[in-house]
Enzyme design. Structure first.
Site, PDB file in Angstrom:
ATOM      1  N   TYR A 103      -2.434  -1.769  10.765  1.00 33.84           N
ATOM      2  CA  TYR A 103      -2.670  -2.229   9.389  1.00 33.84           C
ATOM      3  C   TYR A 103      -1.483  -1.848   8.502  1.00 33.84           C
ATOM      4  O   TYR A 103      -0.904  -2.696   7.814  1.00 33.84           O
ATOM      5  CB  TYR A 103      -3.962  -1.616   8.820  1.00 33.84           C
ATOM      6  CG  TYR A 103      -3.989  -1.654   7.313  1.00 33.84           C
ATOM      7  CD1 TYR A 103      -4.225  -2.853   6.649  1.00 33.84           C
ATOM      8  CD2 TYR A 103      -3.700  -0.513   6.551  1.00 33.84           C
ATOM      9  CE1 TYR A 103      -4.189  -2.904   5.261  1.00 33.84           C
ATOM     10  CE2 TYR A 103      -3.671  -0.561   5.174  1.00 33.84           C
ATOM     11  CZ  TYR A 103      -3.912  -1.755   4.532  1.00 33.84           C
ATOM     12  OH  TYR A 103      -3.859  -1.797   3.163  1.00 33.84           O
ATOM     13  N   LYS A 111       1.695  -4.144   6.384  1.00 31.62           N
ATOM     14  CA  LYS A 111       2.153  -4.059   4.989  1.00 31.62           C
ATOM     15  C   LYS A 111       3.674  -3.885   4.941  1.00 31.62           C
ATOM     16  O   LYS A 111       4.363  -4.506   4.139  1.00 31.62           O
ATOM     17  CB  LYS A 111       1.453  -2.902   4.261  1.00 31.62           C
ATOM     18  CG  LYS A 111      -0.038  -3.135   4.067  1.00 31.62           C
ATOM     19  CD  LYS A 111      -0.303  -4.355   3.201  1.00 31.62           C
ATOM     20  CE  LYS A 111      -1.730  -4.803   3.170  1.00 31.62           C
ATOM     21  NZ  LYS A 111      -1.939  -6.138   2.580  1.00 31.62           N
ATOM     22  N   SER A 135       0.819  -1.208   0.000  1.00 34.24           N
ATOM     23  CA  SER A 135       0.000   0.000   0.000  1.00 34.24           C
ATOM     24  C   SER A 135       0.854   1.259   0.000  1.00 34.24           C
ATOM     25  O   SER A 135       1.952   1.294   0.572  1.00 34.24           O
ATOM     26  CB  SER A 135      -0.870  -0.015   1.264  1.00 34.24           C
ATOM     27  OG  SER A 135      -1.414   1.255   1.490  1.00 34.24           O
TER      28      SER A 135
END
Ligand code: UDP
Length: 340
Positions: free
Chosen positions: A150, A154, A125
């Site tokens: 989150y 990544k 991301s």
């Protein structure tokens, strides 16, 4: 023709990618726990691609099930989408995110090593860049400490794959750093299916226009941008899906220039929240009910991608416009309403 395992293949980006893979002549196998998607996704993939993927429902956290799957099927490469993705939820339940997103990836990579599967594409991301000092963000833009668990999964996921490429000869990974995927299949028969109240802008817009939500709140109009609202690089989900086909074929074709490669997936153009709303109103003829609210915590002011590397090295370019994104998202929302 190759056999591609798509984890999270019934989800938003996964399902569009499954369709494009099948259209490109590949065999698709899907593992999904259906925690954020439904089984009907398989029907949609079949209808829009002409072929129903092989499907198994289980959690990738279960390493025995992952190992069994890799023993049962011949797999040439993997696209690993399966992950939780709600930023706010990750702040409230960090261990849920670390356990799910990281243990799943570790289990997949372990099974790859045992089964001698060499190639994996990882969903990463643009959040890894935070608010860059210089725009557009290139793949060389420094990665900053993540704002949320989150985002951290990544970054750690990318690092896990780098470590594995160092440990294992012939192990190749490509991390695709998504900017803001929106939109739906041109048929209007496959798209994003958020559970509960959407966090993201596009589904919130379409749900408001169809009457499921009262009003869209624009999070902040006092940013240092031309109209004061935050700027993002919105990219059509079908363009994103096609980039995955390119990345997989690059690795399988032995064309990777190094064992670990990174590509930004964006259009290279930034649009403000107000511009997205304007596009939606223009393409659909709908009037959107919205008001301005305070900034949302953790949001950056503006970010958009440099697409040079993806264009030149991956040989991929986003083709669809913002208007095509907003119109297709609306077609999908209306399709969902017609099924109720
Ligand atoms: N946004 C908004 N109202 C909403 C949801 C999002 O104004 O209900 C804004 C958000 O502040 C950001 C942009 O829309 O500037 C894109 O947000 P989204 O959550 O879709 O993606 P993000 O860039 O945060 O990953």
């Amino acid at each position: 023709m190759s056999n591609i395992l798509v984890t999270g293949g019934t989800g938003y980006i996964g399902s569009h990618t499954a369709i494009e893979l099948i259209k490109a002549g590949h065999e698709v196998l899907i593992i999904d726990d259906l925690s954020n998607s439904t089984i009907e996704s398989l029907d949609r993939i079949e209808k829009l691609s002409g072929k129903r993927p092989i499907f198994e429902q289980f959690k990738l956290r279960d390493s025995a099930k992952v190992d069994d799957f890799f023993e049962e099927y011949d797999i040439d490469a993997i696209i690993h989408f399966a992950a939780y993705k709600a930023v706010g939820e990750s702040v409230a339940h960090p261990m849920m995110y670390y356990k799910n997103n990281l243990v799943s990836l570790a289990n997949v990579v372990d099974a790859m090593t045992t089964s001698k599967v060499k190639n994996i594409v990882f969903s990463s991301s643009a959040t890894v860049y935070g608010q860059p000092d210089v725009l557009p963000a290139t793949e060389e833009t420094p990665v900053v400490p993540a704002e949320s668990p989150y985002g951290n999964t990544k970054q750690i996921g990318e690092q896990m794959l780098i470590d594995q490429t160092i440990a294992t000869e012939n192990f190749n990974a490509i991390a695709l750093r998504y900017f803001n995927p929106i939109g739906a299949h041109e048929s209007g028969e496959n798209g994003e299916l958020p559970t509960g109240t959407p966090n993201n802008l596009m589904p919130f817009i379409t749900q408001t226009a169809i009457g499921l939500r009262d009003e869209l709140k624009i999070f902040g109009d006092d940013y240092n941008t031309p109209d004061g609202t935050a700027v993002r690089d919105y990219i059509h989900v079908v363009d994103i899906a096609k980039a995955h086909v390119k990345a997989i074929e690059r690795m399988i074709g032995g064309k990777s220039e190094s064992q670990f490669e990174i590509f930004n997936l964006g259009t290279g153009k930034g649009f403000s929240v107000k511009e997205v709303i304007d596009s939606f109103e223009k393409t659909t003829g709908e009037k959107l009910n919205y008001s301005v609210a305070p900034r949302r915590g953790g949001d950056v002011e503006q970010i958009y991608a440099s697409t040079d590397k993806a264009n030149k090295v991956l040989g991929w370019k986003a083709e669809l416009s913002l208007d095509e994104m907003t119109l297709s998202a609306w077609k999908w929302e209306k399709y969902l309403a017609s099924k109720k």
